[in-house]
Design an enzyme around this catalytic site. Structure first.
Site, PDB file in Angstrom:
ATOM      1  N   GLY A   1       0.813  -1.203   0.000  1.00  0.00           N
ATOM      2  CA  GLY A   1       0.000   0.000   0.000  1.00  0.00           C
ATOM      3  C   GLY A   1       0.848   1.254   0.000  1.00  0.00           C
ATOM      4  O   GLY A   1       2.068   1.203   0.202  1.00  0.00           O
ATOM      5  N   PRO A   2       0.234   2.420  -0.242  1.00  0.00           N
ATOM      6  CA  PRO A   2       0.971   3.688  -0.244  1.00  0.00           C
ATOM      7  C   PRO A   2       1.564   3.985   1.130  1.00  0.00           C
ATOM      8  O   PRO A   2       1.161   3.401   2.141  1.00  0.00           O
ATOM      9  CB  PRO A   2      -0.110   4.718  -0.621  1.00  0.00           C
ATOM     10  CG  PRO A   2      -1.226   3.931  -1.212  1.00  0.00           C
ATOM     11  CD  PRO A   2      -1.189   2.592  -0.561  1.00  0.00           C
ATOM     12  N   PRO A   3       2.520   4.901   1.193  1.00  0.00           N
ATOM     13  CA  PRO A   3       3.115   5.259   2.488  1.00  0.00           C
ATOM     14  C   PRO A   3       2.088   5.876   3.426  1.00  0.00           C
ATOM     15  O   PRO A   3       1.206   6.636   3.010  1.00  0.00           O
ATOM     16  CB  PRO A   3       4.199   6.283   2.106  1.00  0.00           C
ATOM     17  CG  PRO A   3       4.487   6.036   0.668  1.00  0.00           C
ATOM     18  CD  PRO A   3       3.206   5.553   0.063  1.00  0.00           C
TER      19      PRO A   3
ATOM     20  N   THR B   1      -0.280   4.374   5.225  1.00  0.00           N
ATOM     21  CA  THR B   1      -1.611   3.775   5.313  1.00  0.00           C
ATOM     22  C   THR B   1      -1.750   2.799   6.469  1.00  0.00           C
ATOM     23  O   THR B   1      -2.836   2.274   6.700  1.00  0.00           O
ATOM     24  CB  THR B   1      -1.950   3.050   3.999  1.00  0.00           C
ATOM     25  OG1 THR B   1      -0.871   2.165   3.654  1.00  0.00           O
ATOM     26  CG2 THR B   1      -2.156   4.043   2.881  1.00  0.00           C
TER      27      THR B   1
ATOM     28  N   LYS C   1       0.652   0.029   7.362  1.00  0.00           N
ATOM     29  CA  LYS C   1       1.187  -1.333   7.194  1.00  0.00           C
ATOM     30  C   LYS C   1       1.988  -1.760   8.418  1.00  0.00           C
ATOM     31  O   LYS C   1       1.785  -2.854   8.964  1.00  0.00           O
ATOM     32  CB  LYS C   1       2.058  -1.390   5.930  1.00  0.00           C
ATOM     33  CG  LYS C   1       1.312  -1.038   4.652  1.00  0.00           C
ATOM     34  CD  LYS C   1       2.185  -1.169   3.435  1.00  0.00           C
ATOM     35  CE  LYS C   1       3.300  -0.151   3.424  1.00  0.00           C
ATOM     36  NZ  LYS C   1       2.807   1.239   3.299  1.00  0.00           N
TER      37      LYS C   1
ATOM     38  N   GLU D   1      -5.637  33.532  -9.343  1.00  0.00           N
ATOM     39  CA  GLU D   1      -6.469  32.649  -8.524  1.00  0.00           C
ATOM     40  C   GLU D   1      -7.943  32.750  -8.925  1.00  0.00           C
ATOM     41  O   GLU D   1      -8.671  31.749  -8.906  1.00  0.00           O
ATOM     42  CB  GLU D   1      -6.309  32.998  -7.040  1.00  0.00           C
ATOM     43  CG  GLU D   1      -4.918  32.785  -6.486  1.00  0.00           C
ATOM     44  CD  GLU D   1      -4.475  31.338  -6.586  1.00  0.00           C
ATOM     45  OE1 GLU D   1      -5.342  30.444  -6.571  1.00  0.00           O
ATOM     46  OE2 GLU D   1      -3.267  31.097  -6.708  1.00  0.00           O
TER      47      GLU D   1
ATOM     48  N   HIS E   1      -8.502  30.435 -11.882  1.00  0.00           N
ATOM     49  CA  HIS E   1      -8.690  29.041 -11.473  1.00  0.00           C
ATOM     50  C   HIS E   1     -10.098  28.817 -10.939  1.00  0.00           C
ATOM     51  O   HIS E   1     -10.786  27.851 -11.303  1.00  0.00           O
ATOM     52  CB  HIS E   1      -7.677  28.672 -10.379  1.00  0.00           C
ATOM     53  CG  HIS E   1      -6.300  28.447 -10.890  1.00  0.00           C
ATOM     54  ND1 HIS E   1      -6.005  27.505 -11.851  1.00  0.00           N
ATOM     55  CD2 HIS E   1      -5.121  29.026 -10.554  1.00  0.00           C
ATOM     56  CE1 HIS E   1      -4.703  27.531 -12.096  1.00  0.00           C
ATOM     57  NE2 HIS E   1      -4.144  28.449 -11.321  1.00  0.00           N
TER      58      HIS E   1
ATOM     59  N   ASP F   1       1.225  24.736 -12.175  1.00  0.00           N
ATOM     60  CA  ASP F   1       0.121  24.349 -13.050  1.00  0.00           C
ATOM     61  C   ASP F   1       0.634  23.657 -14.305  1.00  0.00           C
ATOM     62  O   ASP F   1       0.101  22.626 -14.725  1.00  0.00           O
ATOM     63  CB  ASP F   1      -0.695  25.584 -13.445  1.00  0.00           C
ATOM     64  CG  ASP F   1      -1.230  26.326 -12.229  1.00  0.00           C
ATOM     65  OD1 ASP F   1      -1.534  25.648 -11.232  1.00  0.00           O
ATOM     66  OD2 ASP F   1      -1.323  27.562 -12.277  1.00  0.00           O
TER      67      ASP F   1
END
Length: 693
Positions: free
Chosen positions: A244-246, A248, A250, A468, A471, A542
């Site tokens: 799993g991703p860091p 999460t 484990k 901004e 966006h 961006d």
């Protein structure tokens, strides 16, 4: 037949077993022997030098010679003169101390005199005795001082040995026990948790991993009740790989297994196996499994196993890391080789399962791959409840409200939010942690710390406001763009301005959704071009995100007509070792052309949208310059309601925005200068989510 007889134990031999040395023994400490020998050699050296004779000077010796008390003088090794006094003269009062020393016999000297030059000493003795009838003549002798010579050899050696032992002991203390000693460098560095060093974490402390806990609990249950499974012919899985991703959870899940299983638990990192010495990694693997077999049933947990589990034979330089491959080979043999490891279960964790060797992850070694993914809304609620236990909070805080603000956050991120909120409240001398403190903590983690004292010229501030506002306007006008919740032109972290979005939690993404997100990301630069007729460097972040997004769409996701339904994505992770691209130069030219056309098409689309709504854009930018922070209700007043948003979703967004009271829903921060740590995961850049899907 008794139980002892069945086990091959003879009760009548208990006394014999004790007499054979199975009981405790008093070990001899050789350091005492070394010290005793040193004292003996030193004493011999001193005695050979002078014995018990008294030291004298030339004045007393001259007086002895003039009075005729000296019987003989022996010059030893041209360094020391031994003076013997006549027996009949020892009765004088001036020799009283000699008699008390027990030096009255004639076989040993009573005095000794250290000389500097033998020739000068000879002349002095002759001059003193001129005219005397009973003259004393000097005899010369050469003696071997065996004690001194031995000490001259042994003392330097003893000093070197002592220094070496001291260094080894210091290495042992600093290196974590036996593993730090040079002779025990091949020993395993695994930390053992058993009854004496139990782990207090259990499954109740792990929230949001219900599916993963089901499979892990089955392994723990097998260790506690093996008969439940073996009676049906089942076998316990030999290994489980947590992927799993860091952040999460484990490693936290492995700690919970250690606390629940109540069996010996060995914990080690993958990097602890490999050293600069050849053969150390394989030796440590053998020693680890040897200890595990002795304590079976037990569990071995290897954290970050990708440090030694990479695919073999894929290194860019042949033989550059053979030691790591030898360690992996030994690990493969120990996990499922010729000899079985009954009762030894392997747990491992990694966030790079795609680069692991296929022989390592096959059935029989790691029978299960347990995926530990980022938590969803319900799981985030459970994680917040766990980390909010020790915090003194205001009654107005709602866990559901916080969970909705943090899509894409991992368990570690949520723990950081709770901790930061407590620190912020303490910094302001509050008695309890309030809702605003949590909002400020999420602000701080995603966007960085506010920098209200940063010097920005009015012209730059005007450009930032229109950037901004661009966006915010484009994202509000597009159907699939993430709805904006809050925009600020207050510098935060490394960004001069930031926007917070409410991204939809989805598992798959279409071309229209990704293209709308690209268009919204280019809205800031398009706004600058329309209003000021020029662009600035504020769109660096961006442009980086949009370029990566377009590349993923063309090369990985098969969302381009000219490239077609082809993906050059390598799920094994071995492309990083390759010097060649998986496509030809002609295809590379097409890819570059399609990426550029896709980005330019999104930019032109943003320009058209903003030109059609230029008055609203200007009104929104002026409002942003005035307030510095605006929310979704400000956009709704300017542009009106979004026609494609479901009514209940829109009301929920308005409720959230109203409840924030100026904090904003922090989900996807878009920075203008540099990329925020959370932005790739939680904002417009959804390419990583698509890869995982």
């Amino acid at each position: 037949m008794t139980d002892n007889d069945q086990k091959g134990i003879n009760p009548g031999n208990k006394q014999n077993n004790l007499s054979k040395g199975k009981g405790p023994k008093n070990k001899i400490n050789f350091y005492w022997i070394y010290g005793l020998l040193a004292v003996i050699f030193f004493a011999v050296y001193i005695m050979n030098m002078t014995g018990n004779a008294k030291k004298t000077d030339w004045r007393d010796l001259k007086e002895m010679l003039q009075s005729g008390d000296v019987e003989k003088i022996i010059l030893v090794n041209k360094e020391t003169a031994e003076i013997y006094i006549k027996q009949d003269q020892l009765s004088k009062d001036k020799y009283k101390d000699i008699r008390e020393r027990g030096l009255g016999s004639g076989d040993q000297p009573q005095y000794f005199y250290e000389i500097s030059s033998p020739e000068v000493f000879y002349k002095q003795v002759e001059q003193v005795q001129e005219g005397s009838e009973d003259q004393v003549y000097i005899d010369a002798e050469n003696r071997r001082n065996w004690g001194g010579e031995l000490l001259g050899w042994l003392i330097p050696i003893a000093v070197l040995v002592g220094v070496w032992l001291l260094i080894m002991r210091m290495m042992s203390r600093g290196g974590g026990g036996a593993g730090g000693q040079i002779f025990n460098i091949g020993k395993s560095k695994a930390q053992l948790f058993d009854k004496s060093t139990s782990v207090t974490i259990n499954f109740q402390d792990v929230a949001g991993l219900e599916e993963a806990k089901i499979e892990i609990k089955e392994i723990v249950d097998f260790l506690k009740n093996p008969g439940k499974y073996t009676k049906l012919g089942g076998k316990i899985p030999k290994g489980a790989l947590l992927v799993g991703p860091p952040g999460t959870g484990k490693t936290l899940l492995a700690k919970a297994v250690a606390g629940e299983a109540k069996v010996p638990f060995f914990s080690i990192s993958g990097s602890d196996f490999v050293e600069m010495f050849v053969g150390v990694g394989a030796s440590r693997v053998r020693d680890l499994f040897k200890q595990a077999k002795e304590k079976a049933p037990c569990i071995i947990f290897i954290d970050e196993i990708d440090a030694i589990g990479r695919t073999r034979g894929k290194n860019p330089m042949t033989g550059a890391n053979d030691e790591r491959e030898n360690t992996l080979n030994q690990l493969l043999t120990e996990m499922d080789g010729f000899s079985s490891n009954t009762g030894v279960i392997i747990l491992a964790a990694t966030n790079r399962a795609d680069i692991l060797d296929r022989a390592l992850v096959r059935a029989g070694r790691f029978d299960r791959q347990i995926h530990v993914e980022l938590p969803d809304l319900e799981e985030r609620k459970a994680i917040f409840k766990v980390h909010m236990r020790p915090i003194k909070m205001d009654d107005s805080i709602k866990v559901v409200f916080l969970a909705k603000q943090t899509p894409g956050f991992s368990g570690a991120d949520i723990a950081n939010v709770c901790n930061e909120s407590a620190l912020i409240a303490a910094r302001q001398d509050k008695e309890v942690v309030g809702r605003q403190d949590f909002m400020d903590a999420i602000d701080r983690i995603i966007g960085g710390l506010e920098k209200r004292n940063k010097i920005i010229s009015p012209k730059e501030k005007n450009v930032i406001a229109f950037h901004e506002a661009g966006h915010a306007s484009v994202s509000w006008l597009l159907e699939h763009a993430h709805p904006l919740v809050k925009v600020t032109i207050i510098p935060r972290g490394k960004a001069l301005g930031a926007a917070w979005y409410l991204p939809e939690e989805r598992q798959i993404t279409t071309f229209d959704q990704m293209f709308d997100e690209m268009t919204a990301a280019l809205g800031g630069r398009a706004s600058e071009k329309i209003i000021f007729g020029m662009v600035s460097t504020g769109a660096l972040n961006d442009l980086e995100k949009v370029t990566k997004q377009a590349y993923n769409m063309v090369v990985y996701f098969g969302l381009n007509d000219k490239i077609g339904n082809i993906s050059y994505y390598d799920s094994t992770g071995q492309q990083e070792y390759s010097f060649h691209k998986p496509f030809s130069e002609k295809t590379a030219e097409i890819i570059d052309k399609e990426i550029k056309e896709l980005v330019e098409k999104a930019y032109e689309r943003a320009v058209v949208l903003l030109k059609d709504n230029k008055d609203n854009l200007t009104q929104l930018a002026n409002r942003l310059l005035e307030k510095e922070v605006i929310f979704s209700e400000d956009l709704e007043e300017v542009f009106g309601k979004r026609p494609w948003v479901v009514e209940e979703i829109l009301s929920e967004e308005n409720d959230v925005a109203a409840e924030l009271n100026g904090a904003g829903e922090k989900v996807g921060v878009k920075e203008e200068e540099k990329e925020s740590p959370k932005e790739e995961k939680t904002s417009e850049n959804v390419d990583s989510e698509q890869k995982e899907a």
